[in-house]
Motif scaffolding. Structure first.
Motif, mmCIF file in Angstrom:
data_model
loop_
_atom_site.group_PDB
_atom_site.id
_atom_site.type_symbol
_atom_site.label_atom_id
_atom_site.label_comp_id
_atom_site.label_asym_id
_atom_site.label_seq_id
_atom_site.Cartn_x
_atom_site.Cartn_y
_atom_site.Cartn_z
ATOM 1 N N GLY A 199 0.668 8.545 -5.680
ATOM 2 C CA GLY A 199 -0.347 9.388 -5.077
ATOM 3 C C GLY A 199 -1.708 8.729 -5.014
ATOM 4 O O GLY A 199 -2.668 9.325 -4.510
ATOM 5 N N ARG A 200 -1.821 7.513 -5.487
ATOM 6 C CA ARG A 200 -3.079 6.775 -5.490
ATOM 7 C C ARG A 200 -3.121 5.781 -4.341
ATOM 8 O O ARG A 200 -2.105 5.158 -4.003
ATOM 9 C CB ARG A 200 -3.260 6.017 -6.804
ATOM 10 C CG ARG A 200 -3.608 6.879 -7.994
ATOM 11 C CD ARG A 200 -4.931 7.540 -7.786
ATOM 12 N NE ARG A 200 -5.402 8.236 -8.967
ATOM 13 C CZ ARG A 200 -6.443 9.058 -8.963
ATOM 14 N NH1 ARG A 200 -7.100 9.266 -7.845
ATOM 15 N NH2 ARG A 200 -6.827 9.668 -10.067
ATOM 16 N N THR A 201 -4.289 5.597 -3.758
ATOM 17 C CA THR A 201 -4.472 4.564 -2.747
ATOM 18 C C THR A 201 -5.161 3.368 -3.380
ATOM 19 O O THR A 201 -5.952 3.516 -4.321
ATOM 20 C CB THR A 201 -5.324 5.077 -1.568
ATOM 21 O OG1 THR A 201 -6.610 5.473 -2.057
ATOM 22 C CG2 THR A 201 -4.658 6.270 -0.901
ATOM 23 N N THR A 216 1.247 4.158 -2.991
ATOM 24 C CA THR A 216 0.783 5.521 -2.709
ATOM 25 C C THR A 216 1.925 6.525 -2.797
ATOM 26 O O THR A 216 1.776 7.619 -3.353
ATOM 27 C CB THR A 216 0.124 5.585 -1.325
ATOM 28 O OG1 THR A 216 -1.007 4.708 -1.303
ATOM 29 C CG2 THR A 216 -0.354 6.998 -1.002
ATOM 30 N N PRO A 265 -6.900 7.032 2.935
ATOM 31 C CA PRO A 265 -6.184 5.747 2.899
ATOM 32 C C PRO A 265 -6.441 4.936 4.161
ATOM 33 O O PRO A 265 -6.357 5.455 5.270
ATOM 34 C CB PRO A 265 -4.714 6.173 2.806
ATOM 35 C CG PRO A 265 -4.751 7.547 2.231
ATOM 36 C CD PRO A 265 -6.007 8.177 2.741
ATOM 37 N N HIS A 314 0.842 -1.199 0.000
ATOM 38 C CA HIS A 314 0.000 0.000 0.000
ATOM 39 C C HIS A 314 0.879 1.251 0.000
ATOM 40 O O HIS A 314 0.691 2.173 -0.811
ATOM 41 C CB HIS A 314 -0.870 0.030 1.272
ATOM 42 C CG HIS A 314 -2.186 -0.651 1.162
ATOM 43 N ND1 HIS A 314 -3.253 -0.118 0.472
ATOM 44 C CD2 HIS A 314 -2.634 -1.814 1.682
ATOM 45 C CE1 HIS A 314 -4.295 -0.924 0.572
ATOM 46 N NE2 HIS A 314 -3.947 -1.960 1.307
ATOM 47 N N GLU A 315 1.818 1.278 0.923
ATOM 48 C CA GLU A 315 2.637 2.475 1.106
ATOM 49 C C GLU A 315 3.510 2.763 -0.105
ATOM 50 O O GLU A 315 3.666 3.918 -0.519
ATOM 51 C CB GLU A 315 3.491 2.312 2.360
ATOM 52 C CG GLU A 315 2.661 2.297 3.643
ATOM 53 C CD GLU A 315 3.489 1.956 4.873
ATOM 54 O OE1 GLU A 315 4.607 1.391 4.685
ATOM 55 O OE2 GLU A 315 3.028 2.218 5.997
#
Length: 495
Positions: free
Chosen positions: A284-286, A280, A308, A276-277
């Motif tokens: 910039g997307r979750t 992102t 998020p 996830h991290e």
């Protein structure tokens, strides 16, 4: 109940499906699937098997069966001979739908075959087929799909999914994800289970949007279709997102493609927080996670536009009721992120039952609540965070849910194995990898790990093969002879 696919009734030049070189507009899909539906009806078959290759033929075949009101049984082309024989005996399809050049295994050659040819789509849909496309006579509770899922013991069970359940789940997701006819979905998921077929093909068609299927997952394919291809949504499993995250540092085109997508959705197992991290931070997307099962379709999802929430699968979807129940059967009322209970659900998204298994269907319910076997907590905002399985015998690997019992049975069929147990252990790529613990018949000359893996793959399916094999002198058991799987991790003599 209205038709599952309103856009097919109208027909148009809007893109509906694209699988490599095979592409169909809604008008062409209505013609091709409508005429195929009429052929299916003409056979009088009560059910049809679909040879579910990752091609446009599979999508057309399933849509045609739904238009005809005849339940479709998607078949994994890599299923082993024993598993395939069980599915065919259990579901008794009257005909198999497959591509004209598909080579079918011996178990299917006895069935009448209808060739699905997506290139022969020039003929207009005839009046009878157009009536079928408009909804036919199938009611809301009529079975639409029978999807086989691995249980914790024994052979797979056929999950009967009604048209009501399919429509309700897809419409609830449309609400949570703001899913519209303008969306172009990109994915590479298999078409013999819920994620790839129901969400990934029927979902876009119900909305009137389009789907771009990659055939097989590749980082380059995702970058191409989300970038220049104009894709707005990506569906994947954690293994896929892990590989995308690995590639981001060296692939600016991939970064731009993911950053330009409206929605990234992961499912079938938990996506590690690290992935996830990384996604992102680079784009910039979750990544949104959702939670469902074959028996329930989708239960919860993080909503589009939410902050998020790595580790959360979001609140219940519209129409879905969800409760947590503790080991004593009491409802867990706390929304504290700590109080654990088994997830139980009810709503219009639930399956109709297991085919030919009223005993298993009854055992799966607590009154009218379905027992998922998943353990979770609820956060203060109502979001659900899954913390594990109630039992230890369901393994989530590479996006698949795999029952340990059937792999154990396959291992025991090998002449060199006296006892066998199967567990899962964490894997950074697959989520979980399958681990076999075996007692060889001849301790001095045990079968090789590769031989056992191939044995399981040939009987069941390649994704069910053990990735690790431990050889033991004996399996740990209690005084009653019950296997103690929790004692296995420290029991290996050598690996």
């Amino acid at each position: 109940m209205s038709t599952l696919f309103p856009a097919l009734v109208a027909g148009s030049d809007r893109p509906a499906l694209r699988f490599g070189a095979d592409a169909l507009t809604y008008g062409e899909l209505a013609s091709t699937a409508g005429n195929l539906a009429a052929r299916i009806e003409g056979t009088g078959a009560g059910r049809v098997a679909v040879w579910a290759t990752p091609t446009a033929r599979t999508a057309v075949a399933v849509v045609a069966a739904l238009l005809a009101g005849v339940p479709a049984v998607p078949l994994n082309p890599r299923t082993g001979e024993r598993e395939l024989a069980h599915i065919l005996t259990d579901s008794t399809p009257g005909v198999v739908l497959a591509g004209p050049d598909d080579e079918l295994p011996a178990g299917l050659t006895a069935l009448p075959r209808i060739a699905v040819d997506v290139t022969a789509r020039g003929a207009a849909v005839d009046g009878g087929a157009r009536g079928t496309a408009a909804g036919g006579s199938a009611g809301a509770e009529s079975p639409g799909l029978i999807v086989y899922t691995s249980g914790t013991t024994g052979p797979p069970k056929g999950v009967v999914l009604s048209r009501r359940a399919i429509a309700a789940s897809l419409d609830a997701l449309a609400d949570a994800w703001a899913w519209t006819a303008d969306d172009v979905l990109v994915h590479a998921l298999p078409l013999f289970h819920v994620h790839g077929l129901v969400l990934g093909v029927l979902g876009p068609l119900r909305r009137g949007g389009s789907v771009r299927h990659l055939g097989a997952f590749s980082v380059a394919g995702v970058a191409r279709e989300l970038g220049a291809g104009g894709g707005t949504m990506l569906f994947g499993v954690p293994t896929m997102y892990h590989r995308l995250a690995d590639a981001l540092a060296e692939d600016p085109a991939l970064v731009a493609a993911l950053a330009g997508a409206r929605l990234l959705v992961s499912g079938s197992a938990a996506l590690p927080v690290h992935d996830h991290e990384r996604i992102t931070a680079a784009t910039g997307r979750t990544v949104i996670e959702r939670y469902g099962m074959t028996e329930t379709l989708m239960n919860t999802s993080v909503r589009v536009g939410s902050p998020p929430r790595p580790g959360s699968v979001g609140p219940p979807l519209p129409g879905v009721e969800l409760r947590l129940v503790d080991e004593d059967g009491r409802r867990v009322e706390a929304y504290d992120g700590e109080s654990v209970g088994e997830i139980q659900v009810r709503g219009p998204n639930l399956f109709s039952g297991y085919l030919n298994r009223p005993d298993a269907t009854a055992a799966a319910f607590d009154g009218d609540w379905f027992r998922t076997g998943d353990m979770a907590v609820r956060e203060a905002d109502g979001g659900v965070r899954i913390v594990g399985r109630k039992a230890t015998d369901l393994i989530k690997s590479g996006g698949y849910k795999i029952g340990a019992g059937e792999i154990e049975n396959a291992l025991l069929d090998h002449p060199g194995i006296r006892e066998a147990a199967v567990t899962g252990e964490p894997d950074p790529d697959l989520g979980e990898r399958i681990v076999a613990w075996v007692v060889p018949a001849d301790a001095a000359d045990p079968p090789a790990a590769e031989e056992l893996a191939d044995h399981v793959a040939n009987l069941l399916a390649p994704h069910k093969r053990p990735r690790v094999v431990h050889y033991l002198a004996a399996l740990p058991r209690n005084d009653m002879g019950k296997l103690l799987k929790k004692a296995l991790p420290g029991a290996a003599l050598h690996g």
